[in-house]
Scaffold this motif. Sequence first.
Motif, short mmCIF file in Angstrom:
data_model
loop_
_atom_site.label_atom_id
_atom_site.label_comp_id
_atom_site.label_asym_id
_atom_site.label_seq_id
_atom_site.Cartn_x
_atom_site.Cartn_y
_atom_site.Cartn_z
N TYR A 154 -9.88 -0.52 12.92
CA TYR A 154 -10.25 -0.45 11.52
C TYR A 154 -8.98 -0.71 10.70
N MET A 157 -8.82 -2.58 3.52
CA MET A 157 -8.88 -3.73 2.61
C MET A 157 -7.77 -4.74 2.85
N ALA A 160 -3.86 -2.30 5.71
CA ALA A 160 -2.89 -1.21 5.56
C ALA A 160 -3.49 0.15 5.89
N ALA A 161 -4.66 0.17 6.51
CA ALA A 161 -5.30 1.45 6.83
C ALA A 161 -4.55 2.14 7.98
N LYS A 180 7.84 10.44 -0.32
CA LYS A 180 6.95 11.50 -0.82
C LYS A 180 7.20 12.77 -0.01
N HIS B 243 -4.33 6.58 2.40
CA HIS B 243 -3.48 6.34 3.56
C HIS B 243 -4.30 6.19 4.85
N PHE B 245 -7.73 5.16 4.91
CA PHE B 245 -8.78 4.14 4.88
C PHE B 245 -8.36 2.83 4.21
N ASN B 246 -7.28 2.82 3.44
CA ASN B 246 -6.94 1.62 2.64
C ASN B 246 -8.22 1.03 2.03
N PRO B 247 -8.92 1.84 1.24
CA PRO B 247 -10.22 1.39 0.71
C PRO B 247 -10.04 0.45 -0.47
N LYS B 272 -1.14 6.88 -7.68
CA LYS B 272 -0.05 5.90 -7.47
C LYS B 272 1.22 6.62 -7.02
N GLN B 273 1.50 7.73 -7.70
CA GLN B 273 2.72 8.48 -7.44
C GLN B 273 2.74 9.07 -6.02
N HIS B 274 1.57 9.40 -5.49
CA HIS B 274 1.49 10.10 -4.21
C HIS B 274 1.16 9.18 -3.03
N THR B 275 1.11 7.88 -3.27
CA THR B 275 0.77 6.97 -2.17
C THR B 275 1.81 5.87 -2.03
N ILE B 276 1.89 5.32 -0.84
CA ILE B 276 2.81 4.22 -0.54
C ILE B 276 2.28 2.97 -1.22
N ALA B 278 2.43 -0.23 -0.67
CA ALA B 278 1.75 -1.26 0.13
C ALA B 278 0.32 -0.87 0.47
N VAL B 279 0.03 0.44 0.42
CA VAL B 279 -1.32 0.89 0.78
C VAL B 279 -2.20 1.07 -0.46
N GLU B 281 -2.02 -0.57 -3.26
CA GLU B 281 -2.14 -1.80 -4.05
C GLU B 281 -3.60 -2.24 -4.17
N GLY B 282 -4.07 -2.31 -5.39
CA GLY B 282 -5.43 -2.80 -5.63
C GLY B 282 -6.53 -1.78 -5.44
N VAL B 283 -6.19 -0.57 -4.99
CA VAL B 283 -7.23 0.45 -4.81
C VAL B 283 -7.71 0.95 -6.17
#
Lengths: 308, 308
Positions: A154, A157, A160-161, A180, B243, B245-247, B272-276, B278-279, B281-283
Motif C-alpha cells: 500500500y 497518494m 509516501a504511505a 518533530k 504518516h 496512509f498518505n491519503p 502541516k506543522q506536525h507532518t513531514i 513529503a508526506v 504534500e497535497g493532503v
Amino acid sequence: LKREEKQVIGIDLGGTNFKIAVVTSDGRILAERVTPTPDGREWPDVQTALAENTRELLKESGLAATSVGFAAPGIVDEKREYIRLAPNFPTWKNLPLRAHLEKALKLPVILDNDVNAFGLAEALWGAGKGKRYLLGLAVGTGVGGAIILDGKLYRGMHGAAAELGHILLNENGPVCSCGKRGHLEAYLGRRAFDEMATRLFPTGELPAPKRMAELAAQGDERAREIHRYLAHYLALGCATLIHCFNPEAIVIGGGTVIDSPYLFDILRAEVKQHTIEAVNEGVEILPSGLGYMAGVLGAAALCFEAKN
Amino acid sequence: LKREEKQVIGIDLGGTNFKIAVVTSDGRILAERVTPTPDGREWPDVQTALAENTRELLKESGLAATSVGFAAPGIVDEKREYIRLAPNFPTWKNLPLRAHLEKALKLPVILDNDVNAFGLAEALWGAGKGKRYLLGLAVGTGVGGAIILDGKLYRGMHGAAAELGHILLNENGPVCSCGKRGHLEAYLGRRAFDEMATRLFPTGELPAPKRMAELAAQGDERAREIHRYLAHYLALGCATLIHCFNPEAIVIGGGTVIDSPYLFDILRAEVKQHTIEAVNEGVEILPSGLGYMAGVLGAAALCFEAKN
C-alpha cells in the motif's frame, strides 16, 4: 522453466558489500555471491560491478532470470525509477537507477525502498506468509514501515504511505530525525538505543544489539531495562496501528529488537493492554522470519508483488 | 431504467425519527420521508414501520429501487448481518437485521455501521468525491473512522479496522470511552466538549455546538479556546493518519467541529506543522460535504460500494 518456477535476481547493496542472489517464486535462493562494494561508491563503478557479478553468477550457476529486484538503501521517487538520495552513497542524487540498470543488465528492473522490500518478503516468504493484512516495522537507525494488503504494497497518494516510524506517541516526547517530537522512531531508533546503552553501561565496551539481547535473556537488569523501554514504545505504536488497520500480523525486524524473546513477550502483553479486545483479537506480533538473507530476499520479493 | 441510474433506498434510523429516501447512483435524493420512530423502539414495531413507510414512499413517488442500505446506529458483526448492540435501542441484542429486513422488504439489504456509511457517502458524493485514498473522521459522542481505498471500505482482518478514534496521542492523557488513556476520542468526544463548555461558560445556557461555532467566528475567546483545543488534538490524530496512509484527503464530520472555519484553519496549519512535508504534500483536510441528509445518503451509499 515452468511459470511457477519463475526465477529472479535480488540485489542488496550495502556500503561495504553487495549481495546478488537468484531467487525462486517460493523464496529459495538457488545461487548467490557477495562482493565488496567499489571504493568511492560512485555509480558508474557500482553499476559495472553489479552488472559483471550478475552476469558471472548466472553463467556459473547456469540459471536464467526474468527480472531484477533492487532494494534501495535510500529514498526512491514515487514512480520508483530514481534513487533520490542514499545516505551511504553521498554522490547519488536523483540517480535514474532503474533505467541505468535495465540497460546494463538487459532485464526488467523493479526498484523500491528497502523497507517496502522487507515487508513484501515477509509477506511472501517470512513470518507474515499467507497473511492478507500485514504490517512490517523495520527498527534500525530509524524506523521504517511497510503495509501489505493482499500481497501488494500500500503506497498511498504519492507513494509516501507507511511512514510508520512517524506515528506520534507524545507531542512532548524526544526529538525525531524528522525534527518533530515524540514519534515512534524518536523512541526506537538507533540513537535512543545507543544513548540508553551508554547511560546504563558507563564502563567497558558497549554491548552490541545481539549481545544486549543475550544479556536480557540471561537476566541482566540493565539490558532488560533497555528492552522494556523499547517494548513499551513499540507496543504503543503497534496499538495505534492495530486500531487503524486491524491487521493479521505485525512483523518486526531490526537488530536491536529481533533477537530478544524477552522483549517480544513484554511487547505482546503490552499490545493487548493498550488495544480494544475486539480489534486485537488474533493479531500476531512476530519477529522477522527471513534471517540474514533478508536484504537480498526483500529485493527479489519486489519482482513478485501481486498485480491488481 | 438505465444501469447508471440504479436507484436504491437509504434508511437512517434514529431514536426519535427515521428517514427513508430513494437515492440515485450520483447521490440525488428523488423522494424522502421522515417518520417518528415507534415508542418503545422494539424491533418488531420498528420493522413494521420501516417496511410500511418504504412501501408507501415507493408507491407515492412511483419509483423503483434495487436494494436497501441500512446505516446501523451501533455495532455490526463482521459479516454485516447482525446489529450486535445499538445504544439507543437497548432491547436489540444480536439482531439479525439484514435477514429480517430483506424478508420484510423483499429487496437485498446492505448493512454497515453509520461511520463506514458516512465515509463511503463522502467518497462517492461528498467532500471526498473522486479521491482514491480517503479517510473519514466522524466526531460525535465518540470519534469514529472510515478508510476508503478505491471506492471500497477497508475493513481489516475481522471488520474491526478504522477505529480511528482510538489512535493514541498520549499514554498519560484523559481516559477514553474504551477505558484506555489518551486516545483521540478522549480529547475530541462529546464529553470533552461538554466539560470544556461547562468550565468556560459557567453561567447561563451552554452554547450548543452550532452556536459555539458562531461564537468562535465572532471572536469569542472562550469558544475559540475550545475550538483551538479540538483543532490541536485533531491535528495530532491527522498527523499520524497522514504518516500511515498518505491519503488524498481526510473528511471530518460532526456537529462540534463542522461549522467552524476558525477550527479548520487552525487544524490545517497544525497538520502541516506536525507532518513531514513529503508526506503531507497535497493532503486536503475537509469538512463533510453532505449536509443534513448525510445519514440517509450514507445508508444509500452502502449499496454503491465498489466491488473488487
